[in-house]
Design an enzyme around this catalytic site. Structure first.
Site, mmCIF file in Angstrom:
data_model
loop_
_atom_site.group_PDB
_atom_site.id
_atom_site.type_symbol
_atom_site.label_atom_id
_atom_site.label_comp_id
_atom_site.label_asym_id
_atom_site.label_seq_id
_atom_site.Cartn_x
_atom_site.Cartn_y
_atom_site.Cartn_z
ATOM 1 N NE ARG A 196 -1.814 2.186 13.951
ATOM 2 C CZ ARG A 196 -2.146 3.395 14.387
ATOM 3 N NH1 ARG A 196 -1.659 4.474 13.805
ATOM 4 N NH2 ARG A 196 -2.971 3.537 15.385
ATOM 5 C CG ASP B 110 5.298 11.753 12.937
ATOM 6 O OD1 ASP B 110 4.185 11.238 12.750
ATOM 7 O OD2 ASP B 110 6.278 11.120 13.384
ATOM 8 N NE ARG C 200 -0.617 11.785 9.455
ATOM 9 C CZ ARG C 200 -0.356 10.509 9.695
ATOM 10 N NH1 ARG C 200 0.494 10.171 10.661
ATOM 11 N NH2 ARG C 200 -0.934 9.555 8.982
ATOM 12 C CG HIS D 3 6.875 7.397 13.186
ATOM 13 N ND1 HIS D 3 6.291 8.523 12.643
ATOM 14 C CD2 HIS D 3 6.492 6.369 12.392
ATOM 15 C CE1 HIS D 3 5.591 8.177 11.564
ATOM 16 N NE2 HIS D 3 5.695 6.875 11.398
ATOM 17 N NE ARG E 176 2.946 4.666 13.850
ATOM 18 C CZ ARG E 176 2.145 5.701 13.981
ATOM 19 N NH1 ARG E 176 1.581 5.964 15.138
ATOM 20 N NH2 ARG E 176 1.901 6.498 12.956
ATOM 21 C CB SER F 273 8.836 -1.486 8.487
ATOM 22 O OG SER F 273 9.092 -1.786 7.137
ATOM 23 N N GLY G 155 0.802 -1.228 0.000
ATOM 24 C CA GLY G 155 0.000 0.000 0.000
ATOM 25 C C GLY G 155 0.828 1.268 0.000
#
Length: 341
Positions: free
Chosen positions: A107, A176, A179, A203, A113, A144, A38
């Protein structure tokens, strides 16, 4: 993709810091491990558009020939090859300058996580063992999850192989930052393309600490409550996407973008472009923890300098102290896994 669309995409990426024409730059091979997943597929597309990439090696346990064939038809300079299965991993890695690892399971709703740990830890350990053997001098960009644990796992694997160089191992925390920039710009009413916000710590969840007191351009319009809300939204950004996708995935597209931005910064650094600074989770003495995310100056050998935290607000100082316990535990969990498996 129509030429006009390719040109528009390339121009956008250049505006976001992607480098211009590759003519004077050395040839660079980038390998993506987990390229059919993905994150891996859109990341493969974005790296194909990067003019600094001359060779793009796409690896996964299945599905890579199709992804490689698809991406290879795009009329940009990088030559694309697909590799599939354990027996082709060495060839995929051979001669790589940068290895990006988005491999593993994503996830799902209700998962932290940390729930990903047992599956992804084993995958990362195997891939890093191959990196140590086939391209020990490559810059390794770890996507990952959980990054707070997978980076320490990678470090231990490389130490055991005798190839560890702390300047060449990076946990990719760029999402991060992406965002934080997006959310800050919207709330402060400033142009998003001009915003910069350092994000430090780790993270995952509360280990993600955006330093909005250092955001540029500065804004006097944000209250303490606004900052608290922006901090929480940045920390919970991954969960926001997982819930919005309602069981059908996690943050793949924005993560691919962030991964492409960080990989481009690494390539620029390797090529000697000065003053390339990005936040990343690296071996660090900024705090008492062995790994920590902060601003890092990138250069021809990877990390040129791990930069300090700068002046923190009282809210950020509190956040820094609050994150240390969880981050320490995640780091130790990764090291323990590497030693016991």
């Amino acid at each position: 993709m129509r030429p006009s669309l390719l040109k528009s995409a390339s121009q956008l990426l250049r505006r976001r810091g992607y480098s211009a024409a590759a003519g004077a730059n050395p040839e660079r091979k980038v390998a993506i491990l987990g390229a059919a997943g993905g994150i891996g597929q859109p990341l493969s597309l974005l790296m194909k558009l990067n003019p600094l990439v001359s060779s793009l090696s796409l690896y996964d346990i299945a599905g890579t020939p199709g992804v490689a064939a698809d991406v290879s038809h795009i009329n940009s300079p990088a030559l694309v090859k697909g590799f599939m299965g354990d027996d082709q991993l060495g060839e995929a890695l051979e001669g790589s300058d940068v290895v990006i690892i988005p491999a593993g399971v994503p996830r799902k709703p209700g998962m932290t996580r940390d729930d990903l740990f047992n599956i992804n830890a084993g995958i990362v350990k195997g891939l890093c063992t191959a990196i140590a053997k086939h391209c020990p001098n490559a810059l390794v960009n770890m996507i990952s999850n959980p990054v707070n644990s997978t980076v320490p796992i990678a470090a231990e694997v490389f130490k055991k192989a005798g190839t560890y160089d702390e300047k060449k191992l990076f946990g990719v925390t760029t999402l991060d930052v992406v965002r934080a920039k997006t959310f800050y710009a919207a709330k402060a009413g400033v142009p998003v393309t001009e915003v910069n916000v350092p994000v430090v710590g780790g993270h995952a969840g509360i280990t993600i600490l955006p330093l909005f007191s250092q955001a540029t351009p500065a804004s006097n319009s944000l209250s303490h409550e606004d900052i608290k809300a922006l901090t929480k939204r940045t920390q919970d950004g991954g969960t926001e996407v997982v819930e919005a996708k309602a069981g059908k995935g996690s943050a793949t597209l924005s993560m691919a973008y962030a991964g492409a931005v960080f990989a481009d910064a690494c390539l620029k650094g390797l090529n000697g472009v000065p003053d390339i600074v990005e936040c990343s989770f690296v071996q660090s003495t900024v705090t008492e923890l062995p790994f920590f995310a902060s601003k890092v100056r990138l250069g021809k050998n990877g990390v040129e300098e791990v930069l300090g935290l700068g002046e923190l607000s009282d809210f950020e100082k509190e956040g820094l102290e609050n994150l240390k316990g969880e981050l320490k535990s995640s780091i130790e969990k990764g090291i323990k896994f590497a030693h016991e498996n």
